[in-house]
Design a protein around this motif. Sequence first.
Motif, short mmCIF file in Angstrom:
data_model
loop_
_atom_site.label_atom_id
_atom_site.label_comp_id
_atom_site.label_asym_id
_atom_site.label_seq_id
_atom_site.Cartn_x
_atom_site.Cartn_y
_atom_site.Cartn_z
N SER A 346 48.09 -10.95 -75.28
CA SER A 346 47.46 -9.63 -75.35
C SER A 346 48.50 -8.56 -75.09
CB SER A 346 46.33 -9.53 -74.31
OG SER A 346 45.89 -8.19 -74.14
N ALA A 347 48.28 -7.38 -75.66
CA ALA A 347 49.16 -6.23 -75.39
C ALA A 347 48.38 -4.94 -75.58
CB ALA A 347 50.38 -6.24 -76.31
N THR A 348 48.59 -4.02 -74.64
CA THR A 348 47.94 -2.71 -74.74
C THR A 348 48.93 -1.62 -74.33
OG1 THR A 348 45.76 -3.63 -74.26
CG2 THR A 348 46.04 -1.26 -73.95
N THR A 349 49.33 -0.83 -75.29
CA THR A 349 50.20 0.34 -75.10
C THR A 349 51.33 0.06 -74.11
OG1 THR A 349 48.68 1.26 -73.43
CG2 THR A 349 48.40 1.99 -75.71
N VAL A 350 52.14 -0.93 -74.43
CA VAL A 350 53.23 -1.32 -73.55
C VAL A 350 54.53 -1.37 -74.35
CG1 VAL A 350 52.93 -3.80 -73.93
CG2 VAL A 350 53.95 -3.00 -71.80
N ASN A 351 55.64 -1.10 -73.68
CA ASN A 351 56.96 -1.26 -74.27
C ASN A 351 57.67 -2.32 -73.45
OD1 ASN A 351 59.40 -1.00 -75.60
ND2 ASN A 351 60.02 0.83 -74.48
N LEU A 352 57.64 -3.56 -73.92
CA LEU A 352 58.20 -4.69 -73.19
C LEU A 352 59.70 -4.77 -73.45
CD1 LEU A 352 57.60 -7.17 -71.40
CD2 LEU A 352 57.30 -8.48 -73.52
#
Length: 432
Positions: A346-352
């Motif tokens: 899952s990903a929500t508005t992130v800069n990994l």
Amino acid sequence: MYSMEGKDNKVHGWISSDRHVGFWMITPSDEFRVCGPVKQDLTSHLGPTTLSMFTSVHYAGKDMNTTYDSKEPWKKVFGPVFVYLNSASSRNLLWTDAKRQMVSEVQSWPYEFVKSVDYPLHHQRGTVNGQFFVKDRYNNNKENLFGKFAFVGLALPGEAGSWQTENKGYQFWTRADNMGMFTIANVRPGDYSLYAWVPGFIGDYKYERDITITHGEEINVGSIVYEPPRNGSTLWEIGEPDRTAAEFYIPDADPTLLTKLNLNNANRQDRFRQYGLWDRYSDLYPRNDLVYTVGVSDYTKDWFYAHVNRKAGNGTYKATTWQIKFNLKAVTEPAGIYTLRIALASATTVNLMVRVNEANSEPVFISGLIGRDNAIARHGIHGLYRLYNIDIHGKFLRVGYNTIYLIHGRDRSDFLSGVMYDYLRLEGPSGV
């Protein structure tokens, strides 16, 4: 709280609290649903309100919004679905009867009463079958493995994994048996790609040729083999490649926010269905972030289920950095290329971002702003699956202890931003 994956959403409803009356929504086929068999959606609102969600952006985000070109023709049949009311002497009998009716409706699909040129009947549909294998050249058994319980499906032609955000056509999915044998029945005529993925292995498979289904046709694709992404042998791994975060540490809920509905449920995945679990990270790691030591830590106890930001007071949140510490007995350098594989559930508005050995060094990987599935806030264990394959030059590593930094990289004023990891693996250079 009331949501589930499309493949499991066959019957749900409400039972009267004062009279033994049940109201049920039965969905005998999910061929019209969007984004594949594990796309999650709501089943109910409080009220009680029973829902039949044909399409939505829940647990996927704007990535699956339907768009149309100018004057593009499009049509689709949603349903039919079956609304069932019953009464019985006990609540258990109501639920048992609803499940019996669901089985009957599934066996009756496709319905014969539908009179529309846009709804093919049973004799007008086709079948695809075959056997699925997996070949991992670093597995101890060098031979092909049975694709046990693989998800195999047909969706509109596209790239491997494109079915996750496909929303205009029909999709038909099944699960292979323990020998990889599969049959996809009652497929509407049309052009499809054949897709698959296997629990226990990373990545997506796509069959080499598209498939055209005609009236009453049966197609046997024979034996097909998936070779998951792999460059070198496994040096270490964290988690299980099952496209969910279910195996990681799930904290106890805040007692003031506790929902008793799933408290004693034996299904571990339902432990996610507690409000505010993301904020438990701030309670468990009030000052220093998570540190995981390979060979010492246990991901079921020491890897928090979601990489979120920490509460910083005044309703704000501060970006966080997780560390993976591991030991290398030797390093192939300078030409050796190691591979870090990060699968996100899952990903929500992130800069990994990923750094190696120096906390302030130049990142070896930057995802850019990704994700809007909101699975963390919606009490889900996954949203859209993403796989990143990151090259790490041997010159960045050292004999002895090393550290990989996973940087959230984005401060936000709310709790929405974050990722759930599915699986992480470091591979040695090719041939090692």
